[in-house]
Motif scaffolding. Structure first.
Motif, PDB file in Angstrom:
ATOM      1  N   THR A  40     -27.899  -1.385 -23.059  1.00 43.48           N
ATOM      2  CA  THR A  40     -28.555  -2.532 -23.687  1.00 43.48           C
ATOM      3  C   THR A  40     -29.469  -2.063 -24.823  1.00 43.48           C
ATOM      4  N   GLU A  41     -30.112  -0.899 -24.646  1.00 43.05           N
ATOM      5  CA  GLU A  41     -30.874  -0.299 -25.763  1.00 43.05           C
ATOM      6  C   GLU A  41     -29.951  -0.033 -26.946  1.00 43.05           C
ATOM      7  N   LEU A  42     -28.757   0.469 -26.661  1.00 42.20           N
ATOM      8  CA  LEU A  42     -27.781   0.758 -27.721  1.00 42.20           C
ATOM      9  C   LEU A  42     -27.380  -0.537 -28.437  1.00 42.20           C
TER      10      LEU A  42
ATOM     11  N   PHE B  46     -28.054  -1.499 -32.573  1.00 43.68           N
ATOM     12  CA  PHE B  46     -27.106  -1.936 -33.601  1.00 43.68           C
ATOM     13  C   PHE B  46     -27.313  -3.403 -33.987  1.00 43.68           C
ATOM     14  N   ALA B  47     -27.657  -4.256 -33.009  1.00 41.78           N
ATOM     15  CA  ALA B  47     -27.899  -5.667 -33.328  1.00 41.78           C
ATOM     16  C   ALA B  47     -29.089  -5.787 -34.276  1.00 41.78           C
ATOM     17  N   GLY B  48     -30.086  -4.909 -34.104  1.00 42.38           N
ATOM     18  CA  GLY B  48     -31.243  -4.905 -34.998  1.00 42.38           C
ATOM     19  C   GLY B  48     -30.848  -4.537 -36.424  1.00 42.38           C
ATOM     20  N   ARG B  49     -29.891  -3.618 -36.568  1.00 40.91           N
ATOM     21  CA  ARG B  49     -29.485  -3.171 -37.909  1.00 40.91           C
ATOM     22  C   ARG B  49     -28.496  -4.120 -38.567  1.00 40.91           C
TER      23      ARG B  49
ATOM     24  N   GLY C 119     -17.372   7.469 -32.842  1.00 42.96           N
ATOM     25  CA  GLY C 119     -18.226   8.632 -33.050  1.00 42.96           C
ATOM     26  C   GLY C 119     -19.663   8.236 -33.330  1.00 42.96           C
ATOM     27  N   SER C 120     -19.859   7.185 -34.149  1.00 43.58           N
ATOM     28  CA  SER C 120     -21.237   6.786 -34.472  1.00 43.58           C
ATOM     29  C   SER C 120     -21.954   6.243 -33.244  1.00 43.58           C
ATOM     30  N   GLY C 121     -21.219   5.567 -32.358  1.00 43.68           N
ATOM     31  CA  GLY C 121     -21.805   5.081 -31.114  1.00 43.68           C
ATOM     32  C   GLY C 121     -22.234   6.225 -30.210  1.00 43.68           C
ATOM     33  N   LEU C 122     -21.426   7.287 -30.161  1.00 44.03           N
ATOM     34  CA  LEU C 122     -21.755   8.437 -29.314  1.00 44.03           C
ATOM     35  C   LEU C 122     -23.024   9.126 -29.804  1.00 44.03           C
ATOM     36  N   VAL C 123     -23.144   9.300 -31.119  1.00 45.80           N
ATOM     37  CA  VAL C 123     -24.335   9.946 -31.671  1.00 45.80           C
ATOM     38  C   VAL C 123     -25.575   9.084 -31.417  1.00 45.80           C
ATOM     39  N   ALA C 124     -25.431   7.753 -31.579  1.00 44.30           N
ATOM     40  CA  ALA C 124     -26.564   6.852 -31.333  1.00 44.30           C
ATOM     41  C   ALA C 124     -26.991   6.911 -29.865  1.00 44.30           C
TER      42      ALA C 124
ATOM     43  N   ALA D 203     -24.577  15.237 -22.291  1.00 50.09           N
ATOM     44  CA  ALA D 203     -23.730  14.911 -21.135  1.00 50.09           C
ATOM     45  C   ALA D 203     -23.929  13.452 -20.724  1.00 50.09           C
ATOM     46  N   LEU D 204     -25.196  12.972 -20.764  1.00 53.12           N
ATOM     47  CA  LEU D 204     -25.463  11.570 -20.424  1.00 53.12           C
ATOM     48  C   LEU D 204     -24.787  10.642 -21.440  1.00 53.12           C
ATOM     49  N   ALA D 205     -24.871  10.999 -22.724  1.00 53.00           N
ATOM     50  CA  ALA D 205     -24.240  10.175 -23.768  1.00 53.00           C
ATOM     51  C   ALA D 205     -22.728  10.123 -23.562  1.00 53.00           C
TER      52      ALA D 205
END
Lengths: 326, 326
Positions: A166-168, A172-175, A187-192, A226-228
């Motif tokens: 939900t933080e993730l 993105f919803a904020g941006r 890939g961009s989701g994984l880095v975020a 690992a968590l990401a």
């Protein structure tokens, strides 16, 4: 019949040659888009190699909706024109198709794809589904009689679990005003996700691309990575489950895409984050256990699909394909 | 050929008679499930009416996946057996189909459905999609050549916006471990939204069923009910948009279901919460504007589908139908 097959993603482009519909594995080349000023330059580079020779047809798969003869890539500022391809390739027989439609077409030759089992299920007659995460996310289905259903599933909304996901979503919803699957199953989701995990654990983020996060995460050397990776694999499994409930693909589910393959250690095995999330559909758990799931390890599946496409019945679906005289 | 058509939802059951494949409008009856101990009792009641007479075939649409000859309703503790229907109806020709597969089949006779336009778009050849909210949520697609794709989309995950919708997701995820579309795009979801809205505004919740919330919300008499209705219509529009991106239904999108119809004041018009959410797909906005959207005002669409189904090619899809000698 010599056909050029091309799979143009947001990050890389792959080329190959088909001789009478079969892909010549020795002809397959992958090139990073960043090396070229545009698609025409990459195509000229490939065709300029000594062993390629002339072609009778060119089929180009693109990560974009296909609606007309000139297409703009969704995730890169490149324009692809059938007329330019015809000129460079020296043939008027030029087909543009959506990249996931090419993957859907490849399912008509699924025995030709290199795969590893993820969940056994019981593949039988029926709809086949392919889905995958890379620069973005998408899927397509091969239904009865060889019709391929085009889709733009990367632009559908992301359904987060409470907590980190939900933080993730909020990030993105904020941006962007909303949070689509393209943003997070990529890939961009994984880095975020990795950066959010670092923020939670109070550590500075050391890694700045998806390849580094999957390498460190899979090696178990970095707890945040690992968590990401585990979280993204779970999100991918849950989304695969949602699409299984949407298409009821009794003929099997195929996972593809560069990010998906890099997350294989978090996807394979009945106790992986991916598999647990795929099956966790409450009262529908038993239904979910019936689906067969395979990971496509072959990078050239979309090229196989480019060569299969002209033989399938639905080669004039709007949104999926542009063909005809150039 | 006289055929019994039946549409069994979680709350109500509808019966009708088809004469040579056409629904006799005077034969249509709706009954609340609560009046009966089980489906057999409701069927006996309908067939016991003087004007019904004997039937050659019975087609029963159910809100459940169809896998075998004995089905348990998803949202009510009733068991439906083909053998029992055969005995009561006096015919061995008994077909069970998923209720949304019946609605998908009805799209093959879409000119026979009573509809009102929601968004104009440009309906053309291609996939047709039907979706709707009632006791639960589901959808199905009619693809080329008359194949109906069965689905269990109500069990896919809910993608909330930040704010009230995320509170709603947390409410159901706290109770059930996850939050599916069935929970929120339904009468129970509307009531839960209304209660959350009351909690936010510091008022005591006065209304306790979906019909009261839609009546007070549409009349503008209760601000919390109006907020709940507008929010649910927006969630429904966003989900309809997600399914449009999933199936690319160039042949049109049809909205059905009791809750959907009750929310019509929040759905119709290009500036409604539904329409705004449907179109809000970022870079895909232009694509979204191309889809034609209609509200099905005819309560008997699934009955029309029961009568259309035997003429369609996909009448043996597992998960969609059980037929053959009883």
């Amino acid at each position: 019949m010599r056909a050029l097959a091309c799979d143009l993603g947001g990050t890389n482009v792959r080329f190959g040659l088909g001789i009478d519909g079969r892909l010549d594995p020795e002809s397959v080349v992958q090139l990073p888009n960043d090396r070229f000023s545009g698609f025409g330059a990459a195509l000229k580079h490939y065709l300029g190699q000594a062993r390629v020779g002339g072609v009778d047809r060119a089929v180009v798969a693109l990560a974009a909706p296909i609606d007309g003869d000139t297409i703009r890539l969704t995730n890169r500022d490149w324009t692809i024109a059938r007329a330019e391809i015809a000129q460079i390739a020296g043939t008027g027989d030029v087909v543009l198709i959506n990249d996931f439609v090419a993957l859907g077409a490849a399912l008509s030759r699924s025995e030709a794809l290199a795969t590893r089992p993820v969940l056994p299920g019981a593949a039988e007659q029926g709809v086949k589904l392919v889905l995958g995460a890379g620069t973005g996310f998408n899927a397509s289905a091969l239904v009865a009689d060889g019709h391929v259903l085009a889709a733009e599933i990367g632009h559908t909304g992301f359904a987060p679990e409470p907590g980190l996901e939900t933080e993730l979503r909020d990030h993105f919803a904020g941006r962007f005003g909303r949070c689509s699957l393209d943003r997070v199953l990529s890939g961009s989701g994984l880095v975020a996700l990795y950066r959010l995990a670092c923020g939670r654990s109070g550590r500075a983020a050391q890694l700045d691309d998806a390849a580094a996060v999957t390498a460190e995460g899979a090696g178990g050397r970095d707890a945040d990575a690992a968590l990401a990776c585990g979280t993204l694999a779970g999100m991918l499994g849950r989304t695969a489950g949602d699409l299984a409930l949407t298409f009821l693909p009794r003929g099997g589910i195929y996972l593809t895409g560069g990010v998906t393959r890099a997350l294989a250690p978090f996807i394979q095995g009945a106790d992986s984050p991916f598999a647990r999330a795929f099956l966790a559909k409450g009262r529908m758990r038993e239904l979910m256990q019936g689906f067969a799931l395979d990971l496509v390890v072959d990078d050239s599946a979309a090229l196989v699909g480019c060569l299969a496409w002209p033989d399938l019945p639905s080669n004039n679906v709007r949104g999926a394909c542009a063909a005809g005289p150039t």
